[in-house]
Design an enzyme around this catalytic site. Structure first.
Site, PDB file in Angstrom:
ATOM      1  N   GLU A  34      59.777  45.177  39.277  1.00 43.77           N
ATOM      2  CA  GLU A  34      60.351  45.514  40.576  1.00 43.77           C
ATOM      3  C   GLU A  34      60.976  44.256  41.176  1.00 43.77           C
ATOM      4  OE1 GLU A  34      59.229  47.627  44.854  1.00 43.77           O
ATOM      5  OE2 GLU A  34      57.629  47.081  43.468  1.00 43.77           O
TER       6      GLU A  34
ATOM      7  N   ASP B 133      58.297  56.777  47.291  1.00 40.83           N
ATOM      8  CA  ASP B 133      57.724  55.442  47.370  1.00 40.83           C
ATOM      9  C   ASP B 133      57.092  55.217  48.747  1.00 40.83           C
ATOM     10  OD1 ASP B 133      56.922  53.032  46.335  1.00 40.83           O
ATOM     11  OD2 ASP B 133      58.901  52.127  46.278  1.00 40.83           O
TER      12      ASP B 133
ATOM     13  N   HIS C 241      52.646  55.876  48.325  1.00 35.94           N
ATOM     14  CA  HIS C 241      51.577  54.928  48.687  1.00 35.94           C
ATOM     15  C   HIS C 241      50.884  55.440  49.950  1.00 35.94           C
ATOM     16  CE1 HIS C 241      52.619  51.632  45.852  1.00 35.94           C
ATOM     17  NE2 HIS C 241      53.832  52.147  45.955  1.00 35.94           N
TER      18      HIS C 241
END
Length: 437
Positions: A229, A326, A75
């Site tokens: 998630e 991540d 991200h």
């Protein structure tokens, strides 16, 4: 910088070697890698009597070598924002709330600076292919970060392949016309763009998921989903996606990140979902660092559940499984360094992964699992000589002691310094190697 033509007596992971590769003492025989003009010429079992015909050779003495790394889920739009935030409520929803407040003050220059720092870290780690998600909250407005990330992809071309995923909440696909418009916008935004969605029990809408996949199919886009998630056993995102992909005969590649809910579901139901996934063009991505921090998170309470998907069961069924970084130093994850090996280290402990070098290092190197088409194992003759040589690690303790490393991009050293123990071998004498075994 220095470009060796031969890497002699390298310890390669078993998954990378041909089926007929010899074993010595129960371990794969060491390998000689031959390079030329930034490409791989080939590899062969190590020959102690080999004399380099020209150029330079490194005598690696059994040092571990991997192909360039793939960081399949990051991200960049959010990264390095944590230092300017106050206290963040634990858990996924608290992190989302903190990020929504911070993004009000984002500028193109801010995003570019933070993402550039991340890409530099990734390159130093040996990553050659990185995929970033980009939050896309408005159906009619492109996010500020989207074009910044496209510019960065152009700036870093040749050093790192950067892909962008439009991370769009599932409810924005509720109307088919809106879904088609979003997909058309993403498809027209340049190469390396994928359609994505945030699929969670709090926004669950199976019709919207159908619209997302139909829109991607119509506009020729691959898909990358944040799916389930959470540790809610009733989450249906992955199972429904598998059913829809079969029904639609989806032609592209679909990546499903997280899928934590599988670990909280009845085992028979979870395994049935994986049995359905194996019939689809799906790759699973597990994010150990962030999910260990976010799942089952409550202030003052030790977590009881680990928050990982069923990676062993997926792999046993032949489902491609990647491990990725991540979030890094943002409200979703306070730690991280854009080194996929750090994520693998967390996964080895949390999921009790056996043979991390010989088996699970594959989950850091298979860029072909992110795209449509036939499998393509790294380091095939003619492929780019993108390599990492580890100066201190061994196959038994891997990925411990992997930080000291030398990164080669197209055969040239771009990060780290070659060990003097490798002694740049003369082209006029044989190179003797000793195994770390």
């Amino acid at each position: 910088m220095h470009a060796p033509e031969h890497l002699l007596a390298a310890r390669l992971p078993r998954w990378l070697l041909p089926a007929q590769w010899p074993d010595i003492g129960g371990q794969p025989a060491l390998a000689d890698l031959h390079l030329a003009q930034g490409r791989v010429l080939g590899l062969a079992p190590h020959d102690p009597a080999f004399v380099a015909p020209s150029g330079n050779a490194w005598a690696l003495h059994g040092a571990l070598v991997l192909p360039g790394l793939v960081d399949a889920h990051t991200h960049l739009d959010k990264t390095f924002t944590l230092p300017r935030m106050g206290e963040v409520e634990p858990g996924l929803l608290g992190a989302i709330e903190a990020m929504m407040a911070d993004r009000q003050d984002w500028t193109e220059a801010d995003i570019h600076a933070r993402a550039s720092r991340a890409l530099q870290w990734a390159c130093e780690a040996g990553t050659v292919h990185l995929r970033t998600h980009c939050d896309w909250w408005e159906p009619a407005a492109m996010p500020l970060a989207w074009n910044v990330l496209r510019e960065l992809a152009q700036e870093w071309a040749g050093r790192l392949l950067l892909e962008r995923v439009a991370l769009i909440p599932l409810h924005l696909f509720a109307e088919r016309d809106t879904a088609l418009r979003l997909a058309r916008t993403v498809a027209a935004s340049g190469p390396g763009a994928l359609l994505g969605g945030f699929v969670h029990s709090t926004n669950w809408n199976p019709q919207a998921l159908r619209h997302l996949l139909e829109a991607a199919q119509i506009h020729g886009l691959d898909v990358d989903l944040h799916v389930d998630e959470e540790l809610h056993p009733g989450a249906q995102g992955l199972a429904t996606a598998a059913a829809l992909l079969q029904e639609l005969r989806f032609e592209g590649r679909v990546v499903c990140g997280h899928a934590c809910a599988l670990a909280a579901q009845d085992e028979a139901a979870a395994l049935a979902t994986l049995d359905a996934v194996v019939q689809c063009p799906v790759t699973l991505v597990t994010l150990p660092i962030t999910n260990l921090l976010l799942q089952d998170a409550t202030t003052g309470r030790t977590p009881r559940q680990r928050g990982l998907t069923l990676v062993k069961e997926a792999r046993a069924r032949g489902i491609p499984v990647l491990v990725a970084s991540d979030n890094v130093q943002d409200p979703f994850c306070a730690v991280g360094s854009f080194d996929p090996l750090e994520a693998l280290a967390a996964g080895v402990l949390a999921a009790q992964l056996e043979q991390p070098f010989d088996r699970w290092s594959e989950s850091l190197c298979r860029a072909d699992w992110l795209r449509r088409g036939a499998p393509a194992v790294p380091l095939a003759p003619g492929s780019s000589a993108d390599l990492i040589v580890f100066q201190q690690a061994d196959a038994w303790g891997f990925p411990s002691r992997t930080q000291p490393r030398v990164v080669l991009r197209q055969g040239r050293v771009v990060s780290g310094e070659a060990s003097s123990a490798w002694s740049f071998a003369s082209s006029h004498r044989p190179v003797l190697a000793r195994s770390l075994a």
